[in-house]
Design an enzyme around this catalytic site. Sequence first.
Site, PDB file in Angstrom:
ATOM      1  N   HIS A  67       0.836  -1.196   0.000  1.00  0.00           N
ATOM      2  CA  HIS A  67       0.000   0.000   0.000  1.00  0.00           C
ATOM      3  C   HIS A  67       0.878   1.255   0.000  1.00  0.00           C
ATOM      4  CE1 HIS A  67      -3.525  -2.356   2.042  1.00  0.00           C
ATOM      5  NE2 HIS A  67      -3.019  -2.975   0.996  1.00  0.00           N
ATOM      6  N   GLN A  89      -5.824 -11.839  -6.031  1.00  0.00           N
ATOM      7  CA  GLN A  89      -4.866 -12.330  -7.014  1.00  0.00           C
ATOM      8  C   GLN A  89      -5.454 -13.319  -8.015  1.00  0.00           C
ATOM      9  OE1 GLN A  89      -1.714 -13.653  -4.410  1.00  0.00           O
ATOM     10  NE2 GLN A  89      -1.455 -11.598  -3.582  1.00  0.00           N
ATOM     11  N   TRP A 113      -0.957  -6.866  -7.610  1.00  0.00           N
ATOM     12  CA  TRP A 113      -1.108  -5.866  -8.665  1.00  0.00           C
ATOM     13  C   TRP A 113       0.142  -5.021  -8.856  1.00  0.00           C
ATOM     14  CZ3 TRP A 113      -3.260  -5.969 -12.880  1.00  0.00           C
ATOM     15  CH2 TRP A 113      -3.588  -4.830 -13.626  1.00  0.00           C
ATOM     16  N   ASP A 162      -6.074   4.893   0.514  1.00  0.00           N
ATOM     17  CA  ASP A 162      -6.139   3.721  -0.352  1.00  0.00           C
ATOM     18  C   ASP A 162      -7.467   2.999  -0.125  1.00  0.00           C
ATOM     19  OD1 ASP A 162      -5.815   1.853   1.808  1.00  0.00           O
ATOM     20  OD2 ASP A 162      -3.646   2.090   1.705  1.00  0.00           O
ATOM     21  N   GLN A 167      13.280  -6.599  -7.057  1.00  0.00           N
ATOM     22  CA  GLN A 167      12.425  -7.114  -8.126  1.00  0.00           C
ATOM     23  C   GLN A 167      12.478  -6.279  -9.393  1.00  0.00           C
ATOM     24  OE1 GLN A 167       8.656  -9.138  -7.299  1.00  0.00           O
ATOM     25  NE2 GLN A 167       7.623  -7.447  -8.317  1.00  0.00           N
TER      26      GLN A 167
END
Length: 443
Positions: free
Chosen positions: A23, A377, A355, A120, A337
């Site tokens: 988040h 997911q 996401w 959020d 990543q």
Amino acid sequence: MEDTIHHQTKPHIVMLPTPGMGHLIPLTELAKRLVRDHNFSVSFLIPSDGSPSIAIKSVLDELPETITYTFLSPVNFDDQPEDVNIETIISLTVVRSLPYLREELKRIMSSKHVVALVVDLFGTDAFDVAKEFGIPPYIFFLCTANVLQLLFHLSSLHESYSGEFKDLPQPLSLPGCVPIPGVELLAPLQDKKNDAYKWFLHHSRRYSLAEGILVNTFIDLEPNVLKVLMTEQPGIPPIYPVGPVTKSSSSNMSPPESVLFVSFGSGGNLPYEQLIELAYGLEMSEQKFVWVVKTPSATANASFFKHTSKDPFDILPDGYASRISGSGLLVPSWAPQMQILSHCSTGGFLSHCGWNSTLESIVCGIPMITWPLFAEQKMNAIMLVEDVGVAVRPKPNENGLIVREEISRVVKTLMAGEEGKRLRSKMRELKDVVNKWKNPAKN
């Protein structure tokens, strides 16, 4: 004096992230864009239930000077059961932090021209405080537009279907979305008696109170559902696709080649039995890979409890590391990543379909093997495979286990087969769309 006047009139945005790196990071990246491209200043007010982690501090400490942050006083959850769902904890963190949010907003508004409060998807209870101060509230929706469409319909679905969604007789067909089997809907929606479901229902009913909803997606990725959502209709605020909002990387972004990146995100763990099947499947595929290996999640299999080491490599089959030497690279627990996905050698991504990870894969033009674990997911996986056409999905056996032969098959399909070439071409098209949007002057 002039500096003070300018400081007070410069538009300022307050952001309220709910707990979790997934988040916080997208919100910080959005904040950087607003500061860089639109001349806003930004304050983060961060609810928590304890001291921030090193990872969270590192993200915040890298922010530019025009973005400040304050941790609200921690809240307590001693009254919650041990098995409480994370969605309940996240929502309660916001609710119990509202008095502290009110104090900080009063302080910020004494010196800054606050034009918006951005929360959020779990932060809608902060709207009540925003209303007290006359601040327009916005949502930065961190999932797909498909999930947003589901949440806009959740209240009517709740009223019209009394059973569990996993028992829906037909796949759920929502406007603009591919049909979704009930069992593939968000994990927190699978048990209506659980507080996590009740919180999702609560938040979804408050989305209409937002002045607007920014969605971390883009038109070319989800054209059908966005066309529906962006058509003016009662109960749906203006929808703004602003994605992909991801962390950037300075690495070489040459066309992808031969290495499969395997990672299940910051919160994803496989059961012991599944981790072993994955290990053998990657080996059997005879494809190069980089695998972020994490300690397995709890399992009823007694063999797992023979392993007491905290080193995730100790869980792997005997001699595994030596057998894959030269073709596989094992990384314990965490890896950078975005740098790996953007490396010229990376040609595929076996992912949990979070996401944020999905958008990073798109930005780098890397096709995917979808392996959803929780949250929304499974819905993301259906969209990527059946609608967008940039991924393949392995099939579990009758016991829910994805066996080594199936893993080997999908890895070969993606990395060495004709289907993989087609998926790679489609993903490059999406990457080109993103690049044109990000760098209009170069096109």
